[in-house]
Design a protein around this motif. Structure first.
Motif, PDB file in Angstrom:
ATOM      1  N   THR A  31      82.000 -38.053 -61.894  1.00 59.08           N
ATOM      2  CA  THR A  31      83.148 -38.765 -61.330  1.00 59.08           C
ATOM      3  C   THR A  31      82.829 -39.487 -60.026  1.00 59.08           C
ATOM      4  N   TYR A  32      81.608 -39.382 -59.549  1.00 62.38           N
ATOM      5  CA  TYR A  32      81.342 -40.047 -58.283  1.00 62.38           C
ATOM      6  C   TYR A  32      80.029 -40.817 -58.255  1.00 62.38           C
ATOM      7  N   GLY A  33      80.088 -41.911 -57.480  1.00 68.65           N
ATOM      8  CA  GLY A  33      78.900 -42.719 -57.271  1.00 68.65           C
ATOM      9  C   GLY A  33      77.961 -42.032 -56.291  1.00 68.65           C
ATOM     10  N   MET A  34      76.679 -42.348 -56.419  1.00 75.41           N
ATOM     11  CA  MET A  34      75.660 -41.693 -55.605  1.00 75.41           C
ATOM     12  C   MET A  34      74.799 -42.726 -54.909  1.00 75.41           C
ATOM     13  N   GLY A  35      74.269 -42.321 -53.781  1.00 80.39           N
ATOM     14  CA  GLY A  35      73.372 -43.214 -53.056  1.00 80.39           C
ATOM     15  C   GLY A  35      72.245 -42.441 -52.403  1.00 80.39           C
ATOM     16  N   TRP A  36      71.161 -43.149 -52.166  1.00 75.81           N
ATOM     17  CA  TRP A  36      70.052 -42.629 -51.360  1.00 75.81           C
ATOM     18  C   TRP A  36      69.959 -43.475 -50.100  1.00 75.81           C
ATOM     19  N   PHE A  37      69.788 -42.793 -48.994  1.00 75.87           N
ATOM     20  CA  PHE A  37      69.621 -43.442 -47.702  1.00 75.87           C
ATOM     21  C   PHE A  37      68.382 -42.866 -47.034  1.00 75.87           C
ATOM     22  N   ARG A  38      67.914 -43.555 -46.016  1.00 72.74           N
ATOM     23  CA  ARG A  38      66.784 -43.018 -45.260  1.00 72.74           C
ATOM     24  C   ARG A  38      66.953 -43.364 -43.781  1.00 72.74           C
ATOM     25  N   GLN A  39      66.316 -42.548 -42.974  1.00 67.00           N
ATOM     26  CA  GLN A  39      66.354 -42.772 -41.540  1.00 67.00           C
ATOM     27  C   GLN A  39      65.020 -42.401 -40.933  1.00 67.00           C
ATOM     28  N   ALA A  40      64.391 -43.375 -40.322  1.00 66.82           N
ATOM     29  CA  ALA A  40      63.135 -43.155 -39.623  1.00 66.82           C
ATOM     30  C   ALA A  40      63.428 -42.904 -38.144  1.00 66.82           C
ATOM     31  N   PRO A  41      62.527 -42.225 -37.442  1.00 69.33           N
ATOM     32  CA  PRO A  41      62.752 -41.953 -36.013  1.00 69.33           C
ATOM     33  C   PRO A  41      63.016 -43.237 -35.234  1.00 69.33           C
ATOM     34  N   GLY A  42      64.074 -43.221 -34.454  1.00 74.30           N
ATOM     35  CA  GLY A  42      64.403 -44.369 -33.629  1.00 74.30           C
ATOM     36  C   GLY A  42      65.081 -45.510 -34.352  1.00 74.30           C
ATOM     37  N   LYS A  43      65.360 -45.319 -35.630  1.00 73.55           N
ATOM     38  CA  LYS A  43      65.994 -46.383 -36.413  1.00 73.55           C
ATOM     39  C   LYS A  43      67.324 -45.906 -36.986  1.00 73.55           C
ATOM     40  N   GLU A  44      68.139 -46.868 -37.361  1.00 68.61           N
ATOM     41  CA  GLU A  44      69.412 -46.529 -37.965  1.00 68.61           C
ATOM     42  C   GLU A  44      69.219 -46.108 -39.423  1.00 68.61           C
ATOM     43  N   ALA A  97      73.757 -39.041 -51.007  1.00 68.61           N
ATOM     44  CA  ALA A  97      75.158 -39.041 -50.628  1.00 68.61           C
ATOM     45  C   ALA A  97      76.018 -39.284 -51.857  1.00 68.61           C
ATOM     46  N   ALA A  98      77.230 -38.775 -51.821  1.00 63.68           N
ATOM     47  CA  ALA A  98      78.171 -38.922 -52.928  1.00 63.68           C
ATOM     48  C   ALA A  98      79.478 -39.522 -52.425  1.00 63.68           C
ATOM     49  N   ARG A  99      80.065 -40.378 -53.237  1.00 61.57           N
ATOM     50  CA  ARG A  99      81.369 -40.949 -52.901  1.00 61.57           C
ATOM     51  C   ARG A  99      82.306 -40.758 -54.084  1.00 61.57           C
ATOM     52  N   MET A 100      83.538 -40.448 -53.799  1.00 60.59           N
ATOM     53  CA  MET A 100      84.526 -40.277 -54.853  1.00 60.59           C
ATOM     54  C   MET A 100      84.865 -41.648 -55.415  1.00 60.59           C
ATOM     55  N   GLY A 101      84.657 -41.822 -56.696  1.00 62.39           N
ATOM     56  CA  GLY A 101      84.907 -43.119 -57.325  1.00 62.39           C
ATOM     57  C   GLY A 101      83.761 -43.502 -58.224  1.00 62.39           C
ATOM     58  N   ALA A 102      84.056 -44.364 -59.159  1.00 63.11           N
ATOM     59  CA  ALA A 102      83.075 -44.701 -60.186  1.00 63.11           C
ATOM     60  C   ALA A 102      81.951 -45.607 -59.681  1.00 63.11           C
ATOM     61  N   GLY A 103      82.277 -46.511 -58.782  1.00 65.94           N
ATOM     62  CA  GLY A 103      81.285 -47.492 -58.370  1.00 65.94           C
ATOM     63  C   GLY A 103      80.357 -46.986 -57.292  1.00 65.94           C
ATOM     64  N   PHE A 104      79.343 -47.780 -56.985  1.00 64.91           N
ATOM     65  CA  PHE A 104      78.466 -47.430 -55.884  1.00 64.91           C
ATOM     66  C   PHE A 104      78.785 -48.337 -54.705  1.00 64.91           C
ATOM     67  N   ARG A 105      78.342 -47.922 -53.539  1.00 63.88           N
ATOM     68  CA  ARG A 105      78.493 -48.702 -52.316  1.00 63.88           C
ATOM     69  C   ARG A 105      77.185 -48.689 -51.560  1.00 63.88           C
ATOM     70  N   VAL A 106      76.999 -49.687 -50.736  1.00 65.48           N
ATOM     71  CA  VAL A 106      75.778 -49.785 -49.952  1.00 65.48           C
ATOM     72  C   VAL A 106      75.956 -49.170 -48.570  1.00 65.48           C
ATOM     73  N   SER A 107      77.151 -49.273 -48.030  1.00 64.71           N
ATOM     74  CA  SER A 107      77.395 -48.791 -46.679  1.00 64.71           C
ATOM     75  C   SER A 107      77.519 -47.285 -46.637  1.00 64.71           C
ATOM     76  N   ALA A 108      76.872 -46.678 -45.650  1.00 64.54           N
ATOM     77  CA  ALA A 108      76.946 -45.229 -45.485  1.00 64.54           C
ATOM     78  C   ALA A 108      78.374 -44.781 -45.208  1.00 64.54           C
ATOM     79  N   ARG A 109      79.173 -45.642 -44.619  1.00 58.76           N
ATOM     80  CA  ARG A 109      80.550 -45.274 -44.279  1.00 58.76           C
ATOM     81  C   ARG A 109      81.393 -45.024 -45.521  1.00 58.76           C
ATOM     82  N   GLU A 110      80.950 -45.537 -46.657  1.00 61.24           N
ATOM     83  CA  GLU A 110      81.716 -45.401 -47.894  1.00 61.24           C
ATOM     84  C   GLU A 110      81.482 -44.061 -48.589  1.00 61.24           C
ATOM     85  N   TYR A 111      80.584 -43.260 -48.083  1.00 62.58           N
ATOM     86  CA  TYR A 111      80.229 -42.009 -48.744  1.00 62.58           C
ATOM     87  C   TYR A 111      80.910 -40.822 -48.077  1.00 62.58           C
ATOM     88  N   ASP A 112      81.286 -39.874 -48.909  1.00 60.46           N
ATOM     89  CA  ASP A 112      82.089 -38.741 -48.455  1.00 60.46           C
ATOM     90  C   ASP A 112      81.277 -37.476 -48.198  1.00 60.46           C
TER      91      ASP A 112
END
Length: 124
Positions: A31-44, A97-112
């Motif tokens: 029931t939820y879209g998924m994303g992978w994110f990464r963060q390197a030292p000193g970067k967003e 990360a997982a977000r409630m909803g069928a679609g995916f999103r690119v922004s980290a703010r969209e994930y729950d």
């Protein structure tokens, strides 16, 4: 509530392959879209890849396009990030990360929900 646990990180040589896994529990995975994110030292934190709840739609960020692939197995409640031909600049902590909803999103703010992360170091 959703719990996410990443695995598969570690040290990998440039050009080798690595597969990250993210196991989910707590709610029906399909029931939820998924994303992978990464963060390197000193970067967003930045988006790496994302996938819709049914797996039919995917997104891969330009820096990793053609090298990384996102997929999911809803029967196993798991999302994967296949990393082929990694480069030293791919070194980072990787988060699913997982977000409630069928679609995916690119922004980290969209994930729950977020996992704890797994470190990937690309070095010879």
């Amino acid at each position: 509530q959703v719990q996410l646990i990443e695995s598969g990180g570690g040290l990998v040589e440039p050009g080798k392959s690595l597969r990250l896994s993210c196991a989910a529990s707590g709610r029906p995975f399909s029931t939820y879209g998924m994303g992978w994110f990464r963060q390197a030292p000193g970067k967003e934190r930045e988006s790496v890849a994302a996938i819709s709840s049914d797996g039919d739609s995917t997104f891969v960020a330009t820096p990793v396009a053609g090298r990384f692939t996102i997929s999911r197995d809803n029967a196993k409640n798991t999302v994967y990030l296949q990393m082929d031909s990694p480069k030293p600049e791919d070194t980072a902590a990787y988060y699913c990360a997982a977000r409630m909803g069928a679609g995916f999103r690119v922004s980290a703010r969209e994930y729950d929900y977020w996992g704890q992360g797994t470190q990937v170091t690309v070095s010879s």
